[in-house]
Design a protein around this motif. Structure first.
Motif, PDB file in Angstrom:
ATOM      1  N   ASP A 219       0.827  -1.202   0.000  1.00  0.00           N
ATOM      2  CA  ASP A 219       0.000   0.000   0.000  1.00  0.00           C
ATOM      3  C   ASP A 219       0.862   1.252   0.000  1.00  0.00           C
TER       4      ASP A 219
ATOM      5  N   THR B 273      -2.532   0.001  -9.197  1.00  0.00           N
ATOM      6  CA  THR B 273      -2.001  -1.344  -8.976  1.00  0.00           C
ATOM      7  C   THR B 273      -1.902  -2.149 -10.259  1.00  0.00           C
TER       8      THR B 273
ATOM      9  N   GLY C 106      -1.079  -4.763  -4.433  1.00  0.00           N
ATOM     10  CA  GLY C 106      -0.368  -3.483  -4.458  1.00  0.00           C
ATOM     11  C   GLY C 106       0.492  -3.255  -5.678  1.00  0.00           C
TER      12      GLY C 106
END
Length: 685
Positions: free
Chosen positions: A101, A590, A616
């Motif tokens: 993240d 992503t 991610g």
């Protein structure tokens, strides 16, 4: 919709109400089509009201108080609106981010090579951005007064002005004088400190009690005053608790509150760790003020003023010994002095020059900086008109009016330039050009203390040389910003894609007109058989593999057709291509999802894997950017399917028509093994 749900307001406001308000949100993120909430209490969600909202395609309950709300292509705009609602500023309690993240957020913000520089710009920008409205308001009051002064209808600088014009002064000085308190509030808030503590600390050295010690001077025991020979200003020192305290007028100072807030953050957060949470409300603000007010009065405040005064003395020496160098340095220094408030002491030096020698030599070169700043703002305005950015257009228009008419650079600087650091390098070229011209022409002086605007050009001598310098500064900065953009290419593509989603299908470029020429089709390319026609438009397989119906998909959102009709493909490899000609209106950071809109308004979503947003971006090598036009067969991404499987996610690649409800029919063709480019969905309008 339930009676408890508001029927007015934006979709984001209505969603916030139905999920239990900001205080029920632990975190919120989004993928290509859905808002993803982690809630404190999932039972507070009014799911019936949520499902009934216009703009919500569906909801998915998950374990652990998690909730997905399906929005579709407009999800980025809804997410942005939601997270910027006033009630969200302190209501959500973010959970710790994973490494993936953090990396995704880092990439999405297009940060520079040196993170501390980005952090500094963000700190400065966020400390001033909320003040844009009042800064523009006060600067426009100055602009009106400057126009009247230029027309000789009123002497705006007279020492014996009437009560009316003294009151007008108060109208605009209210913002500039108390700017340190406002900046302290925002800076403390940016650093996650109680903003009222920051404001109170700064206000303590601006009270009549504090400033009155300087005004009364030696009439107060323990206070002694002297005059600064260079600046012509009075300097007073008071003995407080037996220690010398320099007394300064902190009105308009900016560097002092910025530095104070940074130190306050260390003290405040240390105290929060020291005291039990049950007594934070009482003891943390108390001890923060007890420590920071003396530190600000004795150390931080004088440090900021000393820096400015030292700068003024140095510039005076430089002008006397190397005037050409001085003319170049002034416009190059000002872009860095103004954000820190270190330019204010130079105003005293300008006034001292006028009083002592009858003219001032600083304001002429300074005009090159101001007009370079205004030119950069004009470049931003032109780009905002070109790219239909309404908010930026409004900000740039107001800032440019305040600059050209009032000579005020702060609205442009704080509202635009500090937010987009690409502008600075372009603006400095304009500053340098104007400074060189002023220096080569032998300098520019003025006998008046003037705001460097269009209206005050006649007060500078030689006027022709000054006009040439500021014009060059303005247009060079404007052209450099316009042709190189104030956003990075990635930011521009993202912003334009979000704009296109908000504006709807009409924003998509029309296909080239048929010129009557025959185009030979490659028999080996199935893309040649996919144009729109009476028989419908064929959407080709974006990956090779086995085609399955959406009923077989383990994601309830896709299986329910909340995101439209379409197919899933169990991929044979990770080579993903565009299934149709169109514009990429969205590309997930992503790399797991792509939104395409065709010229005739068909909206296609390509979604690689199930819940792969959680990866991610690991294993996804994206080959395109949002906003660009693509042709069927163009590579979208290369995906490491083994990495997807290792992360325990399904690799099935989904292709749906998200605006199925607006079309006559969307017919999937499944149950077959296909090569890339084989038609798998037929769309009829």
């Amino acid at each position: 919709m339930s009676p408890s749900t508001p029927k007015t307001g934006t979709l984001a406001e209505q969603i916030l109400h139905t999920v239990g308000g900001a205080r029920n949100i632990e975190s919120v993120t989004h993928c290509a089509t859905r808002l993803r909430f982690q809630l404190h209490d999932g039972e507070q969600v009014d799911e019936d009201a949520l499902q009934a909202l216009d703009g919500v395609m569906g909801t998915v309950r998950q374990s652990g108080d998690r909730l997905q709300i399906v929005i579709g292509g407009a999800v980025a705009n809804v997410y942005s609106t939601l997270t910027n609602l006033p009630s969200m500023s302190g209501g959500a309690t973010p959970r710790p981010q994973s490494d993936a993240d953090v990396k995704a957020a880092f990439r999405s913000r297009s940060r520079g090579r040196y993170a501390w520089i980005d952090s500094l710009f963000e700190y400065l920008s966020d400390s001033f951005r909320p003040l844009m409205g009042v800064l523009l308001g006060s600067s426009l009051i100055i602009a009106i007064a400057s126009v009247l002064d230029a027309l000789d209808l009123v002497d705006f600088r007279a020492s014996d002005k009437s009560a009316t014009w003294v009151f007008v002064d108060a109208m605009w000085r209210s913002v500039l004088y108390f700017l340190p308190i406002m900046v302290a509030y925002n800076a403390a808030r940016k650093l996650k400190v109680d903003p009222w503590v920051g404001a109170a600390v700064m206000a303590s050295v601006m009270t009549p009690n504090f400033t009155g010690m300087s005004g009364l001077g030696s009439k107060i025991p323990g206070v002694s005053c002297s005059t600064n020979a260079t600046l012509g200003t009075q300097e007073c020192v008071a003995r407080v608790f037996g220690l010398p305290m320099q007394l300064n007028d902190y009105g308009g100072q900016v560097f002092v509150p910025l530095l104070m807030a940074a130190v306050l953050a260390l003290v405040y957060k240390g105290l929060r760790r020291l005291f039990p949470e049950s007594v934070h409300l009482v003891f943390v603000p108390f001890f923060s003020m007890l420590v920071m007010i003396p530190v600000t009065a004795f150390l931080i405040g004088p440090l900021g003023v000393w820096a400015g005064n030292g700068l003024g003395t140095g510039l005076s020496w430089l002008n006397g010994n190397a005037p050409i160098v001085f003319a170049v340095i002034i416009p190059l220094l000002y872009p860095f002095l103004v954000p820190l408030g270190l330019h204010w002491p130079l105003n005293a030096l300008m006034l001292q020059n006028i009083n002592a020698i009858g003219y001032d030599f600083i304001q002429g070169p300074m005009g090159a900086w101001n007009f370079a700043c205004f030119g950069a703002t004009a470049g931003v305005l032109l780009l905002s008109l070109r790219h239909r950015e309404r908010e930026m257009r409004q900000t740039a228009t107001g800032a440019l009016a305040a600059g050209l008419l009032g000579g005020i650079s702060e609205p442009a600087l704080y509202g635009i330039h500090l937010r987009f650091k690409r502008i600075y390098s372009r603006m400095l070229v304009g500053c340098l050009t104007g400074g060189v011209i002023v220096g080569v022409l032998g300098g520019v002086s003025t006998k008046a203390f003037a705001f460097t605007s269009m209206l005050t050009i006649p007060v500078f001598s030689p006027m022709a040389g000054y006009l040439i310098a500021v014009t060059a500064s303005f247009f060079i900065s404007m052209l450099l910003v316009y042709f190189s953009d104030f956003r990075t290419p990635v930011e521009r593509a993202r912003v334009n894609a979000e704009r296109d989603v908000a504006e709807g299908p009409t924003s998509v470029e029309e296909p080239p007109a048929d010129n009557g020429e025959d185009v030979a089709a490659d028999a080996d390319a199935p893309w040649a058989a996919t144009p729109a026609s009476a028989e419908g438009r064929a959407l080709a397989a974006p990956v090779a593999g086995r085609v399955v119906g959406l009923d077989k998909i383990e994601d309830p959102v896709f299986a329910s057709r909340a995101l439209g009709e379409g197919v899933g493909i169990e991929p044979a490899d990770g080579h993903v291509v565009a299934p149709v000609d169109g514009q990429l209106v969205s590309v997930a950071n992503t790399g797991h999802a792509f939104g395409i809109r065709t010229a005739d308004g068909i909206e296609v979503l390509i979604h690689i894997g199930i819940d792969t947003v959680r990866m991610g971006g690991e294993g996804f090598d994206v080959a395109v950017e949002a906003g660009q036009m693509i042709s069927a067969g163009d590579l979208l991404a290369e995906v490491d399917l083994d990495a997807v499987r290792a992360a325990e996610h399904s690799t099935v690649t989904l292709m749906t028509v998200t605006n199925t409800a607006n079309l006559s029919s969307v017919e999937p063709h499944f149950g077959q093994d296909v090569a890339v480019g084989t038609p798998v969905v037929t769309v009829r309008r």
